[in-house]
Design an enzyme around this catalytic site. Structure first.
Site, mmCIF file in Angstrom:
data_model
loop_
_atom_site.group_PDB
_atom_site.id
_atom_site.type_symbol
_atom_site.label_atom_id
_atom_site.label_comp_id
_atom_site.label_asym_id
_atom_site.label_seq_id
_atom_site.Cartn_x
_atom_site.Cartn_y
_atom_site.Cartn_z
ATOM 1 N N SER A 16 -17.101 14.409 -17.889
ATOM 2 C CA SER A 16 -18.113 13.456 -18.375
ATOM 3 C C SER A 16 -18.705 12.660 -17.208
ATOM 4 C CB SER A 16 -17.490 12.483 -19.380
ATOM 5 O OG SER A 16 -16.926 13.197 -20.447
HETATM 6 N N1 SAM Z 1 -12.207 13.928 -19.845
HETATM 7 C C1 SAM Z 1 -12.406 15.232 -19.285
HETATM 8 C C2 SAM Z 1 -12.477 15.234 -17.800
HETATM 9 O O1 SAM Z 1 -12.323 14.163 -17.172
HETATM 10 O O2 SAM Z 1 -12.658 16.327 -17.259
HETATM 11 C C3 SAM Z 1 -13.640 15.873 -19.844
HETATM 12 C C4 SAM Z 1 -13.332 16.598 -21.044
HETATM 13 S S1 SAM Z 1 -14.534 17.679 -21.662
HETATM 14 C C5 SAM Z 1 -15.938 16.694 -21.958
HETATM 15 C C6 SAM Z 1 -13.810 17.903 -23.288
HETATM 16 C C7 SAM Z 1 -12.541 18.714 -23.276
HETATM 17 O O3 SAM Z 1 -12.031 18.726 -24.610
HETATM 18 C C8 SAM Z 1 -12.722 20.166 -22.890
HETATM 19 O O4 SAM Z 1 -11.907 20.467 -21.796
HETATM 20 C C9 SAM Z 1 -12.306 20.955 -24.140
HETATM 21 O O5 SAM Z 1 -11.654 22.167 -23.866
HETATM 22 C C10 SAM Z 1 -11.375 19.957 -24.789
HETATM 23 N N2 SAM Z 1 -11.141 20.152 -26.226
HETATM 24 C C11 SAM Z 1 -12.009 20.527 -27.206
HETATM 25 N N3 SAM Z 1 -11.383 20.593 -28.398
HETATM 26 C C12 SAM Z 1 -10.092 20.238 -28.181
HETATM 27 C C13 SAM Z 1 -8.945 20.096 -29.006
HETATM 28 N N4 SAM Z 1 -8.964 20.340 -30.321
HETATM 29 N N5 SAM Z 1 -7.780 19.704 -28.437
HETATM 30 C C14 SAM Z 1 -7.705 19.453 -27.117
HETATM 31 N N6 SAM Z 1 -8.761 19.585 -26.274
HETATM 32 C C15 SAM Z 1 -9.936 19.951 -26.797
#
Ligand code: SAM
Length: 217
Positions: A62
């Site tokens: 993000s």
């Molecule tokens: N905060 C993170 C960073 O600093 O890199 C960014 C995260 S990214 C916007 C969102 C993440 O949520 C992705 O890596 C995706 O694979 C994960 N995600 C999506 N659905 C999920 C779930 N049900 N459980 C865990 N992770 C999930």
């Protein structure tokens, strides 16, 4: 660590303070955590611009402003147990680990969880537990949590997460359609999980929260 320190200072001034982030602990932490080390070497020079960036597996880190806004909204004082859904590259996890007592983080994509763990180990974080799996179930064995942050967009607030929030705890989650969401701050008011206060923080666009209580993958 001194590498990119000027860019980090510029990020704090231009993208966080200028846009209304005031929590000194959040600003100080984001001024020190080396965001570039969570990224592929080929894009490290873009780490401090105010954009989301690719982290592999079609996921993103993000933009700094959103990380600052979500973290500030969690109101961390240093004594909290925090749950993060969506570890991604682990940058937000590191920020949480600096500001709270313990962080539990769940990532759906195992290769990302593994890489984030490696990066966080190399930076000597010892108060983080990461697991690969569907974070929409939460982490019931470790609940209740003082704060929960979901870094992927959900169609609605998973009931599981409301239940795993401590009374008085804060849940930050983007909720809406797959193309746009509202970033919500939920505060649990009593033992009854649906007794909550809801505040809209801003419009946003996150990758999908995929899972049992999210979007179907
Ligand atoms: N905060 C993170 C960073 O600093 O890199 C960014 C995260 S990214 C916007 C969102 C993440 O949520 C992705 O890596 C995706 O694979 C994960 N995600 C999506 N659905 C999920 C779930 N049900 N459980 C865990 N992770 C999930």
């Amino acid at each position: 660590m001194r590498r990119y320190s000027k860019q980090r200072t510029r990020m704090i001034n231009n993208h966080l303070i200028a846009r209304g982030i005031t929590d000194e602990r959040v600003l100080k932490t984001m001024a020190t955590v080396p965001r570039h080390l969570f990224l592929d070497e080929s894009i490290q020079n873009q780490a401090y611009s105010d954009n989301p960036l690719p982290i592999g597996s079609r996921q993103t880190i993000s933009q700094p402003y959103i990380v600052g806004l979500m973290t500030e909204a969690l109101e961390l004082k240093g004594i909290e147990k925090v749950l993060e859904i969506g570890t991604g590259c682990g940058y937000q996890t590191a920020i949480l680990a600096e500001l709270a007592e313990r962080v539990f983080s769940i990532e759906r994509i195992a290769s990302l969880a593994f890489r984030a763990q490696r990066t966080l180990d190399s930076l000597h974080y010892h108060n983080i537990l990461i697991r690969a799996g569907d974070g929409t179930y939460g982490w019931s064995e470790e609940s209740p949590f003082d704060a929960i942050i979901t870094t992927a967009g959900a169609p609605k607030i998973p009931q599981t997460l409301k239940r795993q929030l401590a009374v008085g705890g804060r849940l930050i989650i983007p909720v809406g359609s797959q193309s746009s969401q509202t970033l919500l701050k939920i505060t649990r008011l009593s033992e009854e999980p649906d007794d909550i206060k809801t505040e809209d923080l801003c419009g946003c666009r996150f990758v999908d929260l995929i899972g049992e209580y999210g979007w179907k993958g």
